[in-house]
Design a protein around this motif. Structure first.
Motif, PDB file in Angstrom:
ATOM      1  N   ILE A 321     -34.664  36.712   5.007  1.00 62.96           N
ATOM      2  CA  ILE A 321     -34.660  37.953   4.228  1.00 62.96           C
ATOM      3  C   ILE A 321     -33.347  38.082   3.458  1.00 62.96           C
ATOM      4  CG2 ILE A 321     -34.609  40.474   4.389  1.00 62.96           C
ATOM      5  CD1 ILE A 321     -36.493  40.233   6.817  1.00 62.96           C
ATOM      6  N   ALA A 322     -32.247  37.864   4.155  1.00 60.33           N
ATOM      7  CA  ALA A 322     -30.932  38.007   3.526  1.00 60.33           C
ATOM      8  C   ALA A 322     -30.768  37.021   2.369  1.00 60.33           C
ATOM      9  CB  ALA A 322     -29.835  37.798   4.565  1.00 60.33           C
ATOM     10  N   LEU A 348     -40.273  44.661   0.160  1.00 56.36           N
ATOM     11  CA  LEU A 348     -41.556  44.380   0.795  1.00 56.36           C
ATOM     12  C   LEU A 348     -41.440  43.071   1.553  1.00 56.36           C
ATOM     13  CD1 LEU A 348     -43.898  45.230  -2.217  1.00 56.36           C
ATOM     14  CD2 LEU A 348     -43.568  46.620  -0.164  1.00 56.36           C
ATOM     15  N   HIS A 349     -41.983  43.037   2.782  1.00 49.86           N
ATOM     16  CA  HIS A 349     -41.922  41.786   3.558  1.00 49.86           C
ATOM     17  C   HIS A 349     -43.220  41.622   4.332  1.00 49.86           C
ATOM     18  CE1 HIS A 349     -41.161  42.968   7.925  1.00 49.86           C
ATOM     19  NE2 HIS A 349     -41.376  44.092   7.302  1.00 49.86           N
ATOM     20  N   CYS A 355     -40.126  37.967   1.344  1.00 49.38           N
ATOM     21  CA  CYS A 355     -39.919  39.342   0.879  1.00 49.38           C
ATOM     22  C   CYS A 355     -39.744  39.417  -0.631  1.00 49.38           C
ATOM     23  CB  CYS A 355     -38.724  39.973   1.594  1.00 49.38           C
ATOM     24  SG  CYS A 355     -37.171  39.151   1.340  1.00 49.38           S
ATOM     25  N   LEU A 356     -39.915  40.643  -1.141  1.00 50.31           N
ATOM     26  CA  LEU A 356     -39.820  40.942  -2.567  1.00 50.31           C
ATOM     27  C   LEU A 356     -38.975  42.200  -2.747  1.00 50.31           C
ATOM     28  CD1 LEU A 356     -43.614  40.525  -3.387  1.00 50.31           C
ATOM     29  CD2 LEU A 356     -41.811  38.971  -4.178  1.00 50.31           C
ATOM     30  N   LEU A 357     -38.042  42.147  -3.676  1.00 46.63           N
ATOM     31  CA  LEU A 357     -37.238  43.311  -4.011  1.00 46.63           C
ATOM     32  C   LEU A 357     -37.913  44.055  -5.157  1.00 46.63           C
ATOM     33  CD1 LEU A 357     -34.601  44.970  -3.748  1.00 46.63           C
ATOM     34  CD2 LEU A 357     -33.551  43.352  -5.354  1.00 46.63           C
ATOM     35  N   GLY A 358     -38.179  45.338  -4.951  1.00 43.46           N
ATOM     36  CA  GLY A 358     -38.866  46.122  -5.973  1.00 43.46           C
ATOM     37  C   GLY A 358     -38.105  47.379  -6.356  1.00 43.46           C
ATOM     38  N   ASP A 359     -38.777  48.278  -7.047  1.00 41.64           N
ATOM     39  CA  ASP A 359     -38.287  49.583  -7.480  1.00 41.64           C
ATOM     40  C   ASP A 359     -36.997  49.499  -8.295  1.00 41.64           C
ATOM     41  OD1 ASP A 359     -37.637  52.216  -7.918  1.00 41.64           O
ATOM     42  OD2 ASP A 359     -38.101  52.881  -5.892  1.00 41.64           O
ATOM     43  N   PHE A 360     -37.149  49.470  -9.619  1.00 40.52           N
ATOM     44  CA  PHE A 360     -36.013  49.377 -10.528  1.00 40.52           C
ATOM     45  C   PHE A 360     -35.662  50.739 -11.129  1.00 40.52           C
ATOM     46  CE2 PHE A 360     -36.963  45.028  -9.955  1.00 40.52           C
ATOM     47  CZ  PHE A 360     -35.866  44.283 -10.371  1.00 40.52           C
TER      48      PHE A 360
END
Length: 443
Positions: A321-322, A348-349, A355-360
């Protein structure tokens, strides 16, 4: 029986939390009957323009929300409440913030979407302040006294009139989440429209709603690529209204500008010819086994995410994740974008480390600023990563390899250094985690 009637008939005696949204034009005096117990008061969505002179009788009050009312001034009587630590007056008509309204216990101040052009120097005396939300005002500067607010971690100043960020901002030891898009200092706050395809609204079959946030609504949809070819996608339609983070068009520009990365949600195109003229993006549809890593902060945690009880991760999953998030952040910074909201609740994982980094919504463009400032901004986001890594490490399943665990702990402390200039950039963080990920001890 409605809440106001229950209050007036004495049936809410002893309550600690009260919500009243019933077109109030005057403060109900019966609220004072709850003075010995009331801690949280929400008077949002009314027609209030003033609070009573003896408001300080609510001596146990910790949290006050008065959003979507008619206040033109932050009430000075708030300063009478010694325990008031969270104040929310979003979407009023506030022009003036008197020093008397500030309380020594203040941790969280929300003045989003008002008409404020100046803040009192006394704000710098609120040394417990952790969250300051000022998006959608008329501010050109912040008081230099805020440099004394060394506990400040989250700052939202998007959609104001800043032509530059103050130098002292970069020396705040705990600042981790910063949003400033939609200001004159962001001269090019939008990605060129031709960077991605324009997809006709009529080529989309909109299905069920998947979610809704402050900036927009997300639906599952089917995209008709040709006479036969169809694919499932997610469609985000922006509401067009200011959020606590900033302007939806800034979020849209950042999503487009982010480009492709394996740990970001891919953007296929932007919507064209919407019947109501709405803006929107067509995005990758995420598999159903992906879930939010955590929930957002609550009133007590203030700046810290809330994890489900019993949440635990293997050391290998933490490393994956990191590494994924560091890689995504490194990619964004290289493209001149500060995410601004690097939090577990925006990740999200699938439980295995994917995982995915979202919300900009809080993203800002950093390209074109002074090179020293660019790196300083990147190191602010590194502290957000330090907070995330600390949360994951406290939930590490044992036993775990002591050497690998120690190495992660040292990285976390390095990223959390109180001197921001001593923190590594994400290029270095990514390399460190890549080595750990390759280690058999990390799984």
């Amino acid at each position: 029986m409605d809440t106001l009637t229950l209050l007036r008939t004495g049936k809410l005696a002893g309550t600690r939390r009260l919500n009243l949204a019933c077109d109030l034009r005057e403060f109900p005096q019966e609220i004072f009957d709850l003075a010995d117990t009331l801690e949280i008061l929400d008077l949002s969505d009314n027609e209030l323009s003033a609070l009573p002179a003896d408001f300080g009788r609510l001596h146990k009050l910790r949290v006050l929300f008065c959003s979507n009312n008619q206040f033109t001034e932050l009430p000075a009587v708030l300063g009478q409440c010694p325990q008031l630590s969270m104040i929310g007056f979003k979407a009023n008509r506030i022009r003036h913030v008197p020093a008397a309204a500030l309380t020594p216990a203040l941790r969280w101040l929300i003045l989003t979407d008002n008409r404020i052009s100046e803040l009192p120097a006394e704000l710098g005396q609120c040394t417990r302040l952790q969250k300051l939300m000022l998006a959608g005002n008329r501010l050109q500067t912040l008081p230099e006294s805020l440099a004394a607010c060394t506990q400040l971690e989250l700052l939202r100043i998007s959609a104001n009139e800043f032509s530059a960020l103050p130098d002292w901002l970069f020396s705040l030891p705990r600042l981790a989440w910063l949003a400033y898009a939609g200001n004159p200092l962001c001269a090019d706050d939008a990605a060129p429209a031709d960077d991605i395809p324009h997809i006709d609204w009529h080529d989309l079959d909109i299905c069920q709603q998947l979610g809704e946030g402050a900036s927009g609504v997300i639906h599952r949809a089917v995209w008709q690529l040709g006479p036969v070819e169809r694919t499932d996608v997610a469609v985000k339609l922006f509401k067009g209204a200011l959020t606590s983070d900033g302007l939806p068009h800034s979020e849209m520009a950042a999503c487009i500008g982010a480009g492709l990365h394996s740990n970001l949600i891919a953007v296929h195109g932007r919507i064209n010819n919407h019947p109501e003229g709405k803006s929107g993006l067509i995005m990758e549809l995420i598999a159903t086994d992906f879930h939010n890593l955590a929930g957002p902060p609550n009133l007590d945690s203030c700046t810290r995410d809330i994890y489900a009880a019993g949440t635990a991760f293997s050391l290998g999953a933490i490393v994956r994740i990191a590494h994924a998030i560091a890689s995504a952040a490194c990619h964004l910074h290289a493209r001149g974008i500060l995410h601004g909201d690097l939090y577990a609740h925006n990740i999200l994982h699938n439980g295995a480390g994917d995982c995915l980094l979202g919300d900009f919504g809080a993203a800002s463009f950093i390209a074109g600023t002074d090179p020293a400032h660019e790196q300083a901004l990147q190191r602010i986001e590194v502290r957000a990563f330090a907070c995330l890594l600390a949360e994951l490490l406290t939930r590490c399943e044992l036993p775990a390899d002591p050497a690998a665990l120690s190495a992660l702990g040292e990285l976390q402390q390095h990223c959390d250094h109180c001197d921001s200039e001593a923190r590594p950039l994400f290029t270095e963080i990514k390399q460190t985690l890549m080595k750990l990920r390759a280690s058999p001890a990390a799984g």
